[in-house]
Each structure stands twice: as C-alpha cells, then as structure tokens.
Design a protein around this motif. Structure first.
Motif, PDB file in Angstrom:
ATOM      1  N   GLU A 141       0.826  -1.206   0.000  1.00 15.14           N
ATOM      2  CA  GLU A 141       0.000   0.000   0.000  1.00 15.14           C
ATOM      3  C   GLU A 141       0.866   1.264   0.000  1.00 15.14           C
ATOM      4  OE1 GLU A 141      -3.459  -0.206   2.704  1.00 15.14           O
ATOM      5  OE2 GLU A 141      -2.844  -2.292   3.077  1.00 15.14           O
ATOM      6  N   ASP A 144       0.306   3.537  -4.406  1.00 14.39           N
ATOM      7  CA  ASP A 144      -0.922   4.298  -4.649  1.00 14.39           C
ATOM      8  C   ASP A 144      -0.873   5.704  -4.073  1.00 14.39           C
ATOM      9  OD1 ASP A 144      -1.309   2.757  -1.982  1.00 14.39           O
ATOM     10  OD2 ASP A 144      -2.883   4.277  -1.929  1.00 14.39           O
ATOM     11  N   ASP A 216      -1.208  -3.579  -3.551  1.00  8.32           N
ATOM     12  CA  ASP A 216      -1.767  -2.227  -3.627  1.00  8.32           C
ATOM     13  C   ASP A 216      -3.142  -2.233  -4.280  1.00  8.32           C
ATOM     14  OD1 ASP A 216      -1.557   0.600  -3.220  1.00  8.32           O
ATOM     15  OD2 ASP A 216       0.577   0.422  -3.643  1.00  8.32           O
TER      16      ASP A 216
END
Length: 329
Positions: A141, A144, A216
């Motif tokens: 993550e 992004d 992600d």
C-alpha cells in the motif's frame, strides 16, 4: 471547488504551494501539487507529525487490521532478507523483522521515527535502494500514494494559484510514451504514476537476485484507462473518502490505483519474470490465513480476529487489492 482552501488546512503549506505556482509562471501540473501536499519536507501530509494510519488516523492498512496478515507474508518470505519500501507505522516490519536481516527505505521522517521507536535495532534504515540486494523486496500500500499526473483524455490537469484547475497539453513527453507502450489512450479521467515507475525501475535494476512483492490498490491498464473513465483518484480524511484535493491541504491522504500492466512490463524489461498476479484474498488463502485463523479459535478475542480476517478477504474491500510477485533468478 472553493477558490481557496478552508482554514483547517495547513496554511504554511498552502503558502509554499502558491509560491511554487508563482515561480512556475502561474500553474503547476497536479503531480507537483500532490508531491508538495503529501511530501513537502516540513509540512507535507507524510512528513509532518500526526496519526495517519490506524483507527485514530485516516485509513487502515492490512498489517494493522490483523497480525495474521503479517504471518502470511512471513510464510511467503521464508528465511530470506527483506527490504521494505515505505514501512508506514512499522506494523508489517514488526511481524517480519525478528530473526532475519531487515532493511527499510522510508521517505517520511515521521514514519521513520515511529518505525525506529517500535523496531529498535531489529531493522536498519537506508536512504536509497541498495545496489546488489538479494532477498525479498516488499511494498505494501505504498505506490498508490505517490504523486500522479491527472489527465482528461489527451490533456493534463494543472493547478492555479487559487486552487482551481486548467486543462493543457501534457507537461512531459513521458506521458505520451507511456500510453504508446500500452497501445491505448485514456477515454476519460486518468492517473499516471511515473513516480512509481521510477521507484520500481530502481528496485528492479538494483536487485541482484530475489523476489519483489507489490501489494496495492490497482488494476491492469485496459481496465484503468478504458474501463474506468471516471478515474480512481480519491482523498482520505478520518476514514472518509472524497475526490477534492483542495480542502484540508496537508491534512488528508491522496491515492489512485496502480497500473500493474506497466509494472509487469517494466519488470520484464529489467530481467524479472512475473510469477503471480492475483487478488489479496487469493494470495492470503494460498499462504494459509484460514489455517492460521483456525489455530486461534480458542482465544478470547477470536471473534474480533475472525472479523478482521473477513475484512482482509472482502471482495469489495481489501480482498480486492492486487498482489504482484516478480522474480529475478
């Protein structure tokens, strides 16, 4: 959109951004605005102190939701050394670092301080992607939240001094080249994450041997640029999403989906092969999250653990994150 941000935004950051716009001749690409809003060294969202992740922050990450996520990643990693890119509050590193060589590349000074307080000497920190690394490179993550060029078909969004927008030709020929490589053109709103491509190129080229695990929000290119003409850009503040980046500047996160088609092609051009591209729910199932959940069914907090796992696997939520595994033999 209002002509100026609400007072609850970071006014020092607003002034810095307006000065940058003035120095650039009256407008900057949205990508430059997003870079300053998130990563200004003093006032950016990720640089300034304050809770960003977790229940008291603006969004939850998978490692924070359940320790079973980290246990699944540990099964994937085995005994190999790990380089984590953008380790957030350190939740995943805390699960993986004990007993192995663990290195973190972290751009945010606030996150780095939190990681160091949590992990102590069980991890090492570097300022750049190390050359010749062998092991597993993880980003969870992260991509992004890197700054993106925002487009409308063949035009780019620029930010003006009063935080309104104007459309104009692309700010760099790299954008045209990007779509030429994909052999498609966006049919509506679109985001292009050249910063992610640059970061991953450095990782792919400097990895001597091992695997790259990227988790992600994201899709393949055709789905993003043709199947989602409304775009994927969102902001998050106190677990609430909207699409207005010009309110609460410096106090809210910004995100857009990752183009995994371009990441796979880039990796292949750097000598990596794509081993797996799947949904997070399927990845976690493969690495035994059901078995791990079964093992704790006698615990007093089992129901809460089960609910967290269901969130990790939810098809319309975290379970739909994309997981990309690439390998350089």
């Amino acid at each position: 959109m209002s002509s100026e941000p609400p007072p609850s935004g970071n006014l020092l950051l607003v002034a810095e951004i307006q000065q940058a716009i003035a120095h650039a001749g009256g407008r900057i690409p949205f990508r430059d605005f997003m870079e300053l809003a998130l990563y200004h060294p003093l006032y950016g969202y990720y640089s300034a102190p304050g809770a960003k992740t977790g229940r008291r922050g603006d969004y939850l990450t998978s490692p924070q939701l359940s320790p079973l996520f980290g246990q699944c990643i540990a099964r994937f990693v085995g005994e190999q050394a790990v380089l984590e890119i953008g380790a957030g509050d350190g939740s995943l590193a805390a699960a993986l670092a004990p007993g192995r060589q663990y290195t973190i590349l972290e751009r945010s000074p606030d996150f780095r301080a939190r990681q160091q307080a949590l992990l102590g000497s069980s991890a090492a920190w570097v300022a750049d992607v190390p050359d010749g690394f062998e092991g597993v490179v993880i980003s969870n993550e992260l991509l992004d939240a890197l700054p993106v060029h925002r487009l409308w078909r063949d035009r780019e969004r620029y930010v003006l001094p009063n935080f309104t927008e104007a459309l104009a030709p692309y700010s760099t020929s790299r954008l045209s080249h990007y779509f030429d490589l994909l052999r498609l053109q966006p049919i509506g709103e679109a985001e292009v994450n050249l910063a992610a491509m640059d970061l991953m190129a450095a990782i792919y080229k400097r990895l001597r041997r091992g695997r790259v695990l990227t988790i992600d929000y994201g899709r393949e290119a055709h789905d993003l640029y043709v199947g989602h003409p409304q775009g994927t850009f969102l902001t998050y503040y106190q677990h609430t999403a909207n699409s207005n980046p010009y309110e609460l500047i410096g106090r809210k996160d910004m995100t857009s989906h990752v183009d995994f088609t371009s990441l796979m092609a880039l990796g292949e051009s750097c000598g990596l092969r794509t081993v797996q591209f799947t949904a997070q729910a399927d990845f976690l199932a493969h690495y035994g999250i059901g078995e791990l959940l079964l093992a704790v069914q006698a615990d007093s907090d089992y129901l809460a653990t089960r609910q967290a796992v269901m969130e990790l696997l939810k098809p319309a939520g975290m379970g739909d994150f994309r997981v990309l595994v690439q390998e350089k033999p």
